[in-house]
Design a protein around this motif. Structure first.
Motif, PDB file in Angstrom:
ATOM      1  N   SER A   1       4.678   3.197   5.333  1.00 58.49           N
ATOM      2  CA  SER A   1       5.221   3.556   4.029  1.00 58.49           C
ATOM      3  C   SER A   1       4.495   4.749   3.421  1.00 58.49           C
ATOM      4  O   SER A   1       3.269   4.840   3.452  1.00 58.49           O
ATOM      5  CB  SER A   1       5.132   2.380   3.065  1.00 58.49           C
ATOM      6  N   ALA A   2       5.258   5.634   2.816  1.00 58.32           N
ATOM      7  CA  ALA A   2       4.707   6.787   2.112  1.00 58.32           C
ATOM      8  C   ALA A   2       4.404   6.451   0.654  1.00 58.32           C
ATOM      9  O   ALA A   2       4.015   7.327  -0.108  1.00 58.32           O
ATOM     10  CB  ALA A   2       5.683   7.953   2.194  1.00 58.32           C
ATOM     11  N   GLY A   3       4.561   5.186   0.277  1.00 54.95           N
ATOM     12  CA  GLY A   3       4.268   4.752  -1.084  1.00 54.95           C
ATOM     13  C   GLY A   3       2.906   4.082  -1.176  1.00 54.95           C
ATOM     14  O   GLY A   3       2.602   3.185  -0.389  1.00 54.95           O
ATOM     15  N   ALA A   4       2.094   4.486  -2.127  1.00 49.07           N
ATOM     16  CA  ALA A   4       0.736   3.936  -2.264  1.00 49.07           C
ATOM     17  C   ALA A   4       0.756   2.423  -2.467  1.00 49.07           C
ATOM     18  O   ALA A   4       0.021   1.689  -1.802  1.00 49.07           O
ATOM     19  CB  ALA A   4       0.015   4.616  -3.425  1.00 49.07           C
ATOM     20  N   PHE A   5       1.588   1.937  -3.375  1.00 48.59           N
ATOM     21  CA  PHE A   5       1.614   0.499  -3.669  1.00 48.59           C
ATOM     22  C   PHE A   5       2.151  -0.319  -2.499  1.00 48.59           C
ATOM     23  O   PHE A   5       1.845  -1.500  -2.367  1.00 48.59           O
ATOM     24  CB  PHE A   5       2.424   0.211  -4.919  1.00 48.59           C
ATOM     25  N   ALA A   6       2.925   0.291  -1.636  1.00 46.54           N
ATOM     26  CA  ALA A   6       3.487  -0.423  -0.483  1.00 46.54           C
ATOM     27  C   ALA A   6       2.405  -0.895   0.482  1.00 46.54           C
ATOM     28  O   ALA A   6       2.618  -1.850   1.235  1.00 46.54           O
ATOM     29  CB  ALA A   6       4.496   0.458   0.241  1.00 46.54           C
ATOM     30  N   TRP A   7       1.235  -0.257   0.460  1.00 50.37           N
ATOM     31  CA  TRP A   7       0.150  -0.689   1.339  1.00 50.37           C
ATOM     32  C   TRP A   7      -0.293  -2.107   1.000  1.00 50.37           C
ATOM     33  O   TRP A   7      -0.628  -2.885   1.883  1.00 50.37           O
ATOM     34  CB  TRP A   7      -1.014   0.302   1.274  1.00 50.37           C
ATOM     35  N   GLY A   8      -0.283  -2.467  -0.252  1.00 49.60           N
ATOM     36  CA  GLY A   8      -0.610  -3.839  -0.650  1.00 49.60           C
ATOM     37  C   GLY A   8       0.441  -4.827  -0.178  1.00 49.60           C
ATOM     38  O   GLY A   8       0.119  -5.916   0.319  1.00 49.60           O
ATOM     39  N   HIS A   9       1.701  -4.454  -0.298  1.00 46.92           N
ATOM     40  CA  HIS A   9       2.796  -5.320   0.179  1.00 46.92           C
ATOM     41  C   HIS A   9       2.706  -5.501   1.689  1.00 46.92           C
ATOM     42  O   HIS A   9       2.880  -6.608   2.208  1.00 46.92           O
ATOM     43  CB  HIS A   9       4.162  -4.738  -0.206  1.00 46.92           C
ATOM     44  N   TRP A  10       2.429  -4.411   2.396  1.00 49.71           N
ATOM     45  CA  TRP A  10       2.277  -4.468   3.850  1.00 49.71           C
ATOM     46  C   TRP A  10       1.143  -5.415   4.224  1.00 49.71           C
ATOM     47  O   TRP A  10       1.285  -6.259   5.112  1.00 49.71           O
ATOM     48  CB  TRP A  10       2.015  -3.059   4.394  1.00 49.71           C
ATOM     49  N   ALA A  11       0.009  -5.278   3.546  1.00 52.95           N
ATOM     50  CA  ALA A  11      -1.154  -6.118   3.857  1.00 52.95           C
ATOM     51  C   ALA A  11      -0.843  -7.603   3.644  1.00 52.95           C
ATOM     52  O   ALA A  11      -1.209  -8.442   4.475  1.00 52.95           O
ATOM     53  CB  ALA A  11      -2.341  -5.698   2.987  1.00 52.95           C
ATOM     54  N   ARG A  12      -0.157  -7.913   2.566  1.00 54.99           N
ATOM     55  CA  ARG A  12       0.209  -9.312   2.319  1.00 54.99           C
ATOM     56  C   ARG A  12       1.156  -9.827   3.395  1.00 54.99           C
ATOM     57  O   ARG A  12       1.017 -10.950   3.879  1.00 54.99           O
ATOM     58  CB  ARG A  12       0.837  -9.458   0.939  1.00 54.99           C
ATOM     59  N   ASP A  13       2.103  -8.994   3.773  1.00 55.16           N
ATOM     60  CA  ASP A  13       3.061  -9.368   4.819  1.00 55.16           C
ATOM     61  C   ASP A  13       2.346  -9.632   6.145  1.00 55.16           C
ATOM     62  O   ASP A  13       2.760 -10.501   6.914  1.00 55.16           O
ATOM     63  CB  ASP A  13       4.104  -8.251   4.978  1.00 55.16           C
ATOM     64  N   LYS A  14       1.285  -8.899   6.413  1.00 55.86           N
ATOM     65  CA  LYS A  14       0.537  -9.039   7.671  1.00 55.86           C
ATOM     66  C   LYS A  14      -0.594 -10.059   7.576  1.00 55.86           C
ATOM     67  O   LYS A  14      -1.303 -10.292   8.552  1.00 55.86           O
ATOM     68  CB  LYS A  14      -0.042  -7.683   8.109  1.00 55.86           C
ATOM     69  N   GLY A  15      -0.791 -10.639   6.395  1.00 52.25           N
ATOM     70  CA  GLY A  15      -1.847 -11.631   6.220  1.00 52.25           C
ATOM     71  C   GLY A  15      -3.251 -11.045   6.193  1.00 52.25           C
ATOM     72  O   GLY A  15      -4.225 -11.732   6.509  1.00 52.25           O
ATOM     73  N   LEU A  16      -3.365  -9.795   5.803  1.00 54.43           N
ATOM     74  CA  LEU A  16      -4.668  -9.137   5.746  1.00 54.43           C
ATOM     75  C   LEU A  16      -5.394  -9.486   4.445  1.00 54.43           C
ATOM     76  O   LEU A  16      -4.756  -9.734   3.420  1.00 54.43           O
ATOM     77  CB  LEU A  16      -4.498  -7.618   5.843  1.00 54.43           C
ATOM     78  N   PRO A  17      -6.719  -9.490   4.468  1.00 48.25           N
ATOM     79  CA  PRO A  17      -7.476  -9.775   3.249  1.00 48.25           C
ATOM     80  C   PRO A  17      -7.254  -8.706   2.185  1.00 48.25           C
ATOM     81  O   PRO A  17      -7.235  -7.510   2.483  1.00 48.25           O
ATOM     82  CB  PRO A  17      -8.936  -9.765   3.719  1.00 48.25           C
ATOM     83  N   ILE A  18      -7.095  -9.172   0.946  1.00 46.69           N
ATOM     84  CA  ILE A  18      -6.933  -8.290  -0.215  1.00 46.69           C
ATOM     85  C   ILE A  18      -8.150  -8.515  -1.107  1.00 46.69           C
ATOM     86  O   ILE A  18      -8.454  -9.645  -1.488  1.00 46.69           O
ATOM     87  CB  ILE A  18      -5.646  -8.612  -1.001  1.00 46.69           C
ATOM     88  N   LEU A  19      -8.833  -7.439  -1.443  1.00 48.32           N
ATOM     89  CA  LEU A  19     -10.034  -7.500  -2.274  1.00 48.32           C
ATOM     90  C   LEU A  19      -9.760  -6.868  -3.627  1.00 48.32           C
ATOM     91  O   LEU A  19      -8.772  -6.144  -3.799  1.00 48.32           O
ATOM     92  CB  LEU A  19     -11.165  -6.743  -1.577  1.00 48.32           C
ATOM     93  N   ASP A  20     -10.666  -7.107  -4.585  1.00 45.21           N
ATOM     94  CA  ASP A  20     -10.547  -6.415  -5.866  1.00 45.21           C
ATOM     95  C   ASP A  20     -11.760  -5.506  -6.062  1.00 45.21           C
ATOM     96  O   ASP A  20     -12.653  -5.457  -5.218  1.00 45.21           O
ATOM     97  CB  ASP A  20     -10.338  -7.388  -7.025  1.00 45.21           C
ATOM     98  N   GLU A  21     -11.805  -4.824  -7.181  1.00 46.12           N
ATOM     99  CA  GLU A  21     -12.837  -3.806  -7.407  1.00 46.12           C
ATOM    100  C   GLU A  21     -14.257  -4.358  -7.436  1.00 46.12           C
ATOM    101  O   GLU A  21     -15.225  -3.605  -7.308  1.00 46.12           O
ATOM    102  CB  GLU A  21     -12.558  -3.036  -8.695  1.00 46.12           C
ATOM    103  N   ASN A  22     -14.421  -5.665  -7.581  1.00 47.94           N
ATOM    104  CA  ASN A  22     -15.751  -6.268  -7.654  1.00 47.94           C
ATOM    105  C   ASN A  22     -16.269  -6.760  -6.306  1.00 47.94           C
ATOM    106  O   ASN A  22     -17.419  -7.193  -6.217  1.00 47.94           O
ATOM    107  CB  ASN A  22     -15.738  -7.435  -8.647  1.00 47.94           C
ATOM    108  N   ASP A  23     -15.458  -6.708  -5.275  1.00 47.31           N
ATOM    109  CA  ASP A  23     -15.869  -7.181  -3.959  1.00 47.31           C
ATOM    110  C   ASP A  23     -16.719  -6.141  -3.234  1.00 47.31           C
ATOM    111  O   ASP A  23     -16.786  -4.976  -3.632  1.00 47.31           O
ATOM    112  CB  ASP A  23     -14.633  -7.507  -3.108  1.00 47.31           C
ATOM    113  N   VAL A  24     -17.334  -6.562  -2.145  1.00 51.07           N
ATOM    114  CA  VAL A  24     -18.076  -5.659  -1.273  1.00 51.07           C
ATOM    115  C   VAL A  24     -17.071  -5.022  -0.324  1.00 51.07           C
ATOM    116  O   VAL A  24     -16.329  -5.728   0.370  1.00 51.07           O
ATOM    117  CB  VAL A  24     -19.158  -6.427  -0.484  1.00 51.07           C
ATOM    118  N   PHE A  25     -17.029  -3.704  -0.312  1.00 54.65           N
ATOM    119  CA  PHE A  25     -16.093  -2.985   0.554  1.00 54.65           C
ATOM    120  C   PHE A  25     -16.753  -2.663   1.880  1.00 54.65           C
ATOM    121  O   PHE A  25     -17.970  -2.557   1.969  1.00 54.65           O
ATOM    122  CB  PHE A  25     -15.618  -1.688  -0.100  1.00 54.65           C
TER     123      PHE A  25
END
Length: 171
Positions: free
Chosen positions: A86-110
């Motif tokens: 996807s060429a859309g920035a927000f779509a990366w989050g949707h893709w990650a959820r669809d693939k079951g990838l971990p989603i972190l927030d700004e307070n996590d260790v990157f």
């Protein structure tokens, strides 16, 4: 076993474009291959923002490496089907959820190689932490000041404020 060396190869791929700039707004010969890695190959002709296209390109190139495929336990065909296009920035989050990838927030260790999605509709790749609670990231369609609508590809310090979510592709 640490995957840092493999994730650093993703950063090395993106660094190939660091310092490259547009010829005209959102267009340059080096930008065209970025769009070919998306589901929207005519994005450059339409002068669309290319931050996510750059991430698609880097991910596609990284998934060609045998050690990456082995770590992810994927064939080249499976990796091509799996990766975000996807060429859309927000779509990366949707893709990650669809693939079951971990989603972190700004307070996590990157981790090196995490995909940072900002609230301002921009996406970059996390490189490493730097002093002062900031981090280095490589972004496309940014500029030397760090704008989300810029003039090229830059490796820049970023604040954690403004992060919507972070996608972890590899543990």
């Amino acid at each position: 076993m640490s995957t840092l060396a493999i994730r650093q190869k993703l950063i090395a791929i993106h660094r190939r474009n660091v310092g490259r700039v547009e010829v005209t707004r959102n267009q340059a010969p080096w930008i065209k291959p970025l769009w070919a890695a998306t589901s929207y190959p005519s994005g450059m002709e339409n002068r669309e923002p290319y931050c996510a296209a750059g991430q698609c390109w880097g991910l596609r190139e990284w998934l060609k490496l045998p050690e990456v495929l082995a770590q992810l336990k994927m064939t080249p065909a499976a990796a091509e089907k799996w990766r975000c296009k996807s060429a859309g920035a927000f779509a990366w989050g949707h893709w990650a959820r669809d693939k079951g990838l971990p989603i972190l927030d700004e307070n996590d260790v990157f981790h090196t190689g995490d995909i940072v999605i900002y609230r301002r509709s921009h996406v970059e790749i996390y490189v490493d932490d730097i002093p002062g609670g900031r981090f280095m990231a490589i972004g496309y369609n940014t500029n030397s000041a760090g704008s989300r609508d810029g003039e090229g590809c830059y490796e820049k310090p970023r604040p954690r404020e403004g992060i919507l979510e972070v996608v972890r592709m590899m543990l």
